[in-house]
Design an enzyme around this catalytic site. Structure first.
Site, short mmCIF file in Angstrom:
data_model
loop_
_atom_site.label_atom_id
_atom_site.label_comp_id
_atom_site.label_asym_id
_atom_site.label_seq_id
_atom_site.Cartn_x
_atom_site.Cartn_y
_atom_site.Cartn_z
N CYS A 177 0.78 -1.25 0.00
CA CYS A 177 0.00 0.00 0.00
C CYS A 177 0.80 1.29 0.00
CB CYS A 177 -0.85 0.06 1.26
SG CYS A 177 -2.26 -0.95 1.18
N ARG A 212 15.33 2.77 4.39
CA ARG A 212 15.44 1.52 3.65
C ARG A 212 14.77 0.37 4.39
NH1 ARG A 212 20.98 0.32 2.86
NH2 ARG A 212 21.20 2.19 1.59
N SER A 213 13.66 0.66 5.08
CA SER A 213 12.94 -0.41 5.77
C SER A 213 12.27 -1.31 4.74
CB SER A 213 11.87 0.17 6.69
OG SER A 213 10.78 0.63 5.94
N ASP A 235 20.22 5.05 3.81
CA ASP A 235 19.94 4.50 5.13
C ASP A 235 20.88 5.17 6.12
OD1 ASP A 235 18.76 2.99 7.02
OD2 ASP A 235 19.45 1.05 6.25
N ILE A 236 20.72 4.86 7.38
CA ILE A 236 21.52 5.54 8.40
C ILE A 236 23.02 5.31 8.19
CG2 ILE A 236 21.53 3.73 10.18
CD1 ILE A 236 20.59 6.11 12.10
#
Lengths: 346, 346
Positions: A177, A212-213, A235-236
């Site tokens: 979603c 970037r989950s 990302d971190i």
């Protein structure tokens, strides 16, 4: 003209999809039913559940809120009973779609729960199967493949097909979603070029995705790269480039799906060349620096917190502060698709 | 007698399983083949890969190390190509088992990769199916169920069966390697009582498990509770109780599988009543306080770092500093099982 960029609320985009969903509902053989499972005392989850119900009521989709765990009674722990509630909804033939209000236990255990939801009722598109299809640019699937385990086969990658319509015997895969809502918003604001062939309409666009989950950032980067964009996934602790046309290939080979490479550019360098910046960092203190943005870029905030500085429109031509209203319509779109596919285990 | 507890190395436990694996190998129709996939430059992963190879060589299992990403060449990123390597091994009929050296990308993306491995080659037991069976105390499965998606059905919960042997037409589910190795070590040191019926042999034992990851802590807590133990599952921000006989039930009802409740006890209070303490905290600074331990308890360190203080044996009757040597044998045991089950997609 103030010289400032435009502030674009999601409602205007949601309106077009609301009409589409209404039309599909009119054609549905029966009124679809969603079970929403709320298992925590989290205030944002509770208000999102109320918002889902309101949207469903308006559109004529039956929404049943099932409360369990701390959402049900203070005697129960956060998330208690949520797996049982999912299994019950899986087994209930009258239920067409299941949505679970995350986060519940944290990323790892929540990922387990996302696999418990039957793929043919997974309106959120969070099952491994759908992520696998997305990462592999498999856009069309045989409906019965939703019943088999392991890595999907028999899917059709976009590069192999001519148009947007599924080949005979196949249907569109379900897309998660939130990434889907973001792509639809980007289509709406002209980032996708309709003159280009289907499956490559973001070619020529450079996008930075911050996060970037597995729920938002990585599937979004893959979706955009599969559609032709050059994507910096930030990302971190690293930056990666997602693209179908890697600059590292001597022959500038075109790949049927995106490839991923480490990227030695800094965030500042990525932003300096990005037409679009999507940020989804779950932190109130994180801010994308306005001074680093390319003049005229499009910025989209997907986090619950504001990831852009207050003066973002000094540089951005368009700023979308939220996409939640579009997300819920993508969920209903997925619901109608899954109901139409009509897959059930024997 | 020094009054000090015993230091027990895993090698003595591993030896008994090594014999069992050797015997099974002698009975196997052909020499099984494992593909080990190393995709990072991590030194511990590299040495674990070398250790696996050594063990396999000794026992006559063919082990092929496939290097990709940063493990293969410095030009490639960490983890680059790992998914492709898994898919190749999935599709190679000559491969019986696949093992991947984690961590690669971090918990979320690694969890995605764990679903890419075909369940019938998943010697590590990290696929969702096996976790689902474990959490639901489904010990016996129809082999063909490894090919279907969604929540498994047709499995047989331990409470419904009489003995340790699978009913006709079923086989044992695969249990994740590390939690299984821990349980086998606890059986070896007498925590499991063989006089009690199968499936309830840890009844009467209180265990504290420090860590609630999906790879070690949570499956271990579930396994032990399914076997009858009262388990305190300790995470950084909460303590839960896993048990088949919840004290909160007025009737002290027996549940066929464990239930989970929030627990209001502190870690100190849990340790004071625990017969067994298993710690798997990935931190060099984390230490279980010796003074909090129950005199005569059994302590097991599962982390790469030492989670117990140097004087742990002042209180512990037995201290197991590591279980890695047993874990690798559980992996080979799973390999032999999966080869025997002989499931392949058509």
């Amino acid at each position: 003209m103030s010289g400032k960029g435009i502030l674009l609320k999601a409602e205007s985009i949601a309106a077009t999809f609301r009409d589409e969903v209404k039309q599909s509902l009119n054609q549905a053989t029966r009124r679809p039913r969603i079970v929403g499972i709320l298992a925590t005392s989290s205030a944002p989850s509770k208000s999102y559940a109320e918002f889902t119900k309101k949207q469903c009521d308006e559109l004529g989709v039956e929404f049943i809120l099932k409360k369990t765990g701390a959402a049900d009674t203070a005697d129960l722990g956060e998330g208690e009973g949520v797996e049982e509630a999912i299994i019950e909804a899986n087994e209930d033939d009258s239920v067409d779609g299941i949505m679970v209000y995350y986060p519940i236990f944290g990323a790892q255990q929540d990922h387990y729960l996302q696999q418990v939801v039957s793929p043919y009722k997974d309106v959120e598109g969070l099952h491994f199967k759908f992520h696998y299809n997305l990462y592999h640019n498999i856009r069309f699937i045989e409906p019965q493949s939703l019943l088999s385990s392991g890595t999907p086969s028999g899917g059709v990658a976009a590069a192999a097909i001519e148009g947007e319509e599924p080949p005979a015997g196949t249907v569109k895969s379900i897309i998660p979603c939130t990434p889907l809502a973001i792509v639809k918003c980007l289509e709406h604001v002209g980032v996708y070029n309709k003159i280009l062939p289907y499956g490559d309409r973001a070619y020529g666009r450079t996008v930075t995705v911050i996060n970037r989950s597995e729920v938002v950032g990585r599937p979004l980067a893959a979706l955009l790269a599969n559609d032709g964009a050059r994507v910096f996934s930030v990302d971190i602790d690293s930056i990666q480039e997602y693209t179908k046309r890697p600059r590292t290939d001597a022959a500038r080979k075109y790949h049927p799906r995106h490839v991923v490479h480490p990227c030695s550019m800094t965030l500042q360098e990525c932003l300096a060349v990005s037409d679009v910046v999507v940020s989804a960092v779950p932190s109130a203190s994180y801010k994308v620096k306005t001074e680093w943005l390319k003049d005229g870029c499009i910025c989209m905030n997907v986090a619950a917190d504001k990831n852009f500085e207050a003066d973002v429109r000094e540089k951005a031509s368009l700023y979308l502060p939220a996409v939640g209203k579009v997300t819920i319509l993508m969920l209903l779109r997925n619901l109608l698709r899954l109901q139409r596919y009509g897959v059930r285990p024997q």
